[in-house]
Design an enzyme around this catalytic site. Structure first.
Site, mmCIF file in Angstrom:
data_model
loop_
_atom_site.group_PDB
_atom_site.id
_atom_site.type_symbol
_atom_site.label_atom_id
_atom_site.label_comp_id
_atom_site.label_asym_id
_atom_site.label_seq_id
_atom_site.Cartn_x
_atom_site.Cartn_y
_atom_site.Cartn_z
ATOM 1 C CB SER A 1 -0.879 0.019 1.256
ATOM 2 O OG SER A 1 -1.571 1.254 1.350
ATOM 3 C CE1 TYR B 1 -3.886 -1.925 5.239
ATOM 4 C CE2 TYR B 1 -3.245 0.253 4.455
ATOM 5 C CZ TYR B 1 -3.716 -1.024 4.192
ATOM 6 O OH TYR B 1 -4.001 -1.400 2.898
ATOM 7 C CE LYS C 1 -1.718 -4.088 3.084
ATOM 8 N NZ LYS C 1 -1.978 -5.305 2.315
#
Ligand SMILES: NC(=O)c1ccc[n+]([C@@H]2O[C@H](COP(=O)([O-])OP(=O)(O)OC[C@H]3O[C@@H](n4cnc5c(N)ncnc54)[C@H](OP(=O)(O)O)[C@@H]3O)[C@@H](O)[C@H]2O)c1
Length: 252
Positions: A142, A155, A159
């Site tokens: 991401s 998050y 990633k």
């Protein structure tokens, strides 16, 4: 031979019941490949199967929150499919939260699905008899891991771990001819993005998508097209890279 064809390749796609994974499954089938679709929700996996071109596809319901289930699930899938020519890890969750509000048990679960399950998949697939010559592995990372955004620290970390692992895996498995790459999208119009809008508000969408995605918002198919390129023989000398698919989002 068409260098972009996936004819005679069997590709395992995780997260194939929704969003980017579903678009990858469809694109693989359109290029002549056979799809082994993984997800949790059997009804939505069935919908994905109904969207595929060609024959020979199959779906398996696998909850990957426990990395320990992955080895036996891969053994079962490969006994049905034969050696895999591709693996695409799209299954993932996002838990946007300011750090002060973060629930670390959810952060732990997110890291296990987004990163650890990817390593477990790679280990299980890279065993003799389970991969075909010139197998290609693609992980969905991401842009959150590459550009700072509030509420994304956990998050982004999950990633970022994927981004860091991919070149290391590429180096480790190049002697066996297996390629590893990642793609990093900016926000994409999927159920995950709709949940983000519910949580972070329409201002977030305007600021992070409408104003920054200079070529227009990303659809799942935009990411899937980059992934099928990396799966294909056209990318046979590309390994260890991260392909940014962000509609100019990061240009500033
Ligand atoms: N959408 C974006 O803006 C965006 C941007 C950058 C990167 N990404 C990444 O792209 C990937 C796909 O996201 P998406 O937007 O397509 O999300 P999505 O529509 O919410 O799909 C997520 C997929 O992950 C599967 N999944 C979730 N938890 C699972 C578990 N415990 N075990 C097995 N499968 C599980 C879901 O399966 P079930 O529905 O069957 O449970 C579903 O197929 C994710 O890794 C995400 O982080 C998304």
């Amino acid at each position: 031979m068409d260098a972009f064809s996936l004819k005679d390749r069997t590709v395992l796609v995780t997260g194939a019941s929704s969003g980017i994974g579903r678009a990858v499954a469809v694109a693989v089938s359109q290029l002549g490949g056979r799809v082994m679709a993984w997800g949790r929700d059997q009804a939505r996996l069935g919908e994905t199967l109904g969207m595929l071109e060609g024959t020979g596809h199959a779906a398996h319901s696998v909850d990957m929150s426990d990395a320990g289930v992955i080895e036996p699930a891969i053994a079962e899938t490969c006994s049905e499919s034969g050696p895999l020519g591709g693996l695409v890890h799209c299954a993932g969750v996002s838990q946007p939260s300011l750090l002060r509000d973060a629930d670390f048990s959810k952060v732990d679960a997110m890291s296990r699905l987004n990163w650890l399950s990817f390593l477990a998949l790679c280990r299980a697939v890279c065993r003799r008899g389970r991969y075909a010559p010139q197998m290609s592995v693609v992980a969905v990372a991401s842009m959150a891991a590459l550009r700072g955004q509030a509420a994304m620290s956990a998050y982004a970390g999950s990633k970022g771990a994927v981004l860091a692992s991919v070149p290391a895996l590429a180096a480790e498995y190049a002697p066996r001819g297996i390629r590893f790459n990642s793609v990093s999208p900016c926000p994409v119009d999927t159920p995950m993005q709709r949940a983000m809008i519910d949580k972070l508000g329409s201002d977030w969408y305007r600021r992070e998508v409408e104003e920054k995605a200079k070529l227009g918002p990303l659809a799942p198919e935009d990411v899937a097209n980059a992934i099928v390129f990396l799966l294909s023989p056209a990318a046979r000398r590309i390994t260890g890279v991260n392909l940014v698919v962000d509609s100019g989002w990061s240009l500033g």
